[in-house]
Design a protein around this motif. Sequence first.
Motif, short mmCIF file in Angstrom:
data_model
loop_
_atom_site.label_atom_id
_atom_site.label_comp_id
_atom_site.label_asym_id
_atom_site.label_seq_id
_atom_site.Cartn_x
_atom_site.Cartn_y
_atom_site.Cartn_z
N SER A 118 0.82 -1.22 0.00
CA SER A 118 0.00 0.00 0.00
C SER A 118 0.85 1.27 0.00
O SER A 118 0.34 2.36 -0.26
CB SER A 118 -0.93 0.01 1.22
OG SER A 118 -0.18 0.18 2.42
N ILE A 119 2.13 1.14 0.30
CA ILE A 119 3.02 2.30 0.30
C ILE A 119 3.30 2.72 -1.14
O ILE A 119 3.67 1.90 -1.97
CB ILE A 119 4.35 2.00 1.02
CG1 ILE A 119 4.08 1.42 2.42
CG2 ILE A 119 5.20 3.25 1.11
CD1 ILE A 119 3.29 2.32 3.32
N ASP A 120 3.10 3.98 -1.41
CA ASP A 120 3.26 4.50 -2.78
C ASP A 120 4.67 4.22 -3.31
O ASP A 120 5.67 4.47 -2.63
CB ASP A 120 2.99 6.01 -2.79
CG ASP A 120 2.86 6.54 -4.21
OD1 ASP A 120 3.91 6.74 -4.85
OD2 ASP A 120 1.72 6.76 -4.65
N LYS A 121 4.74 3.70 -4.54
CA LYS A 121 6.04 3.37 -5.14
C LYS A 121 6.89 4.61 -5.37
O LYS A 121 8.12 4.52 -5.50
CB LYS A 121 5.83 2.62 -6.45
CG LYS A 121 5.22 1.24 -6.26
CD LYS A 121 5.09 0.51 -7.59
CE LYS A 121 4.51 -0.89 -7.37
NZ LYS A 121 4.36 -1.63 -8.65
N GLY A 122 6.25 5.77 -5.43
CA GLY A 122 7.00 7.00 -5.60
C GLY A 122 7.96 7.26 -4.45
O GLY A 122 8.98 7.95 -4.62
N GLN A 123 7.65 6.69 -3.27
CA GLN A 123 8.53 6.87 -2.13
C GLN A 123 9.85 6.13 -2.31
O GLN A 123 10.89 6.55 -1.81
CB GLN A 123 7.83 6.43 -0.85
CG GLN A 123 6.60 7.27 -0.52
CD GLN A 123 6.16 7.13 0.91
OE1 GLN A 123 6.96 6.99 1.82
NE2 GLN A 123 4.84 7.17 1.11
N TRP A 124 9.79 5.02 -3.03
CA TRP A 124 11.03 4.31 -3.36
C TRP A 124 11.90 5.18 -4.26
O TRP A 124 13.10 5.34 -4.01
CB TRP A 124 10.71 2.99 -4.07
CG TRP A 124 10.19 1.91 -3.18
CD1 TRP A 124 8.89 1.64 -2.89
CD2 TRP A 124 10.97 0.96 -2.44
NE1 TRP A 124 8.80 0.58 -2.03
CE2 TRP A 124 10.06 0.13 -1.75
CE3 TRP A 124 12.34 0.71 -2.32
CZ2 TRP A 124 10.48 -0.92 -0.93
CZ3 TRP A 124 12.77 -0.33 -1.51
CH2 TRP A 124 11.84 -1.12 -0.82
N ASP A 125 11.29 5.74 -5.29
CA ASP A 125 12.05 6.58 -6.23
C ASP A 125 12.64 7.80 -5.53
O ASP A 125 13.81 8.16 -5.75
CB ASP A 125 11.14 7.03 -7.38
CG ASP A 125 10.62 5.86 -8.20
OD1 ASP A 125 11.33 4.84 -8.27
OD2 ASP A 125 9.50 5.97 -8.75
N ILE A 142 9.75 2.53 4.42
CA ILE A 142 8.61 1.66 4.11
C ILE A 142 8.03 0.99 5.36
O ILE A 142 6.82 1.07 5.63
CB ILE A 142 9.01 0.59 3.07
CG1 ILE A 142 9.59 1.25 1.81
CG2 ILE A 142 7.79 -0.28 2.73
CD1 ILE A 142 8.65 2.22 1.14
N GLN A 145 5.94 3.05 7.99
CA GLN A 145 4.60 3.38 7.51
C GLN A 145 3.70 2.14 7.48
O GLN A 145 2.51 2.22 7.80
CB GLN A 145 4.68 4.00 6.11
CG GLN A 145 5.41 5.32 6.06
CD GLN A 145 5.44 5.89 4.67
OE1 GLN A 145 4.45 6.39 4.17
NE2 GLN A 145 6.60 5.81 4.03
#
Length: 222
Positions: A118-125, A142, A145
């Motif tokens: 559910s954690i937005d993949k944009g946070q990885w980027d 990750i 959250q």
Amino acid sequence: MINWQAFFNVELAQKALPIILEGLPYTLSLSLISFLLANIFGFIIALMKMSTFTPLRWIANIHISLMRGTPLMVLLFLIYFGLPFMKIQFDAITASIIAFTMMSSAYTSEIIRAALLSIDKGQWDASYSLGLNTWQIFKKVIVPQAIRICVPSLSNVLLDMVKGTSLTAMITVPDIFNKAKIVGGANSDYMTAYIVVALVYWVICTSYAIGQNYLEKRFSIY
């Protein structure tokens, strides 16, 4: 006319409560230890199911399918009564912890996996752009959250586990339900004994629910 004395004997309840509470350490320790282990194994199983390595996903899926499709009582009996035929012997408490851990890890793994996804993949980027490696992102961005998202669902697993410990009385664990059975049988009044133990379970679960609310508020502030 209803015989309320036969329904609930106050005098017997007062005598029964201390005896029933003798089993409280078993109920609490079984549920908390199994819950902790279930979360550890559940996290590992969640990562296995998210893996790109197919055999790991198969193992995770088979475990989840088997545990969600097998009654806990059957699993307890298989471990405690069945394994000795294979020369593998566990005492009642160890067998209970193994059964609860195996069963609950299937549910916690799906809860944890859903939270991680559910954690937005944009946070990885964004984290990669700040120079963090994969382990640092997972640990510092990750997982914190995901924990906040997991709290309500994992709390439900813990509450179910507390109530499920009553099944361990069937394999001689002297938990609060086992003590209630003994008191009820000795006094020929199971109704009073079972009402008292039901209230004890309610108090335990209510206490855990209060803890859940505290954690939710704490993580929300964070």
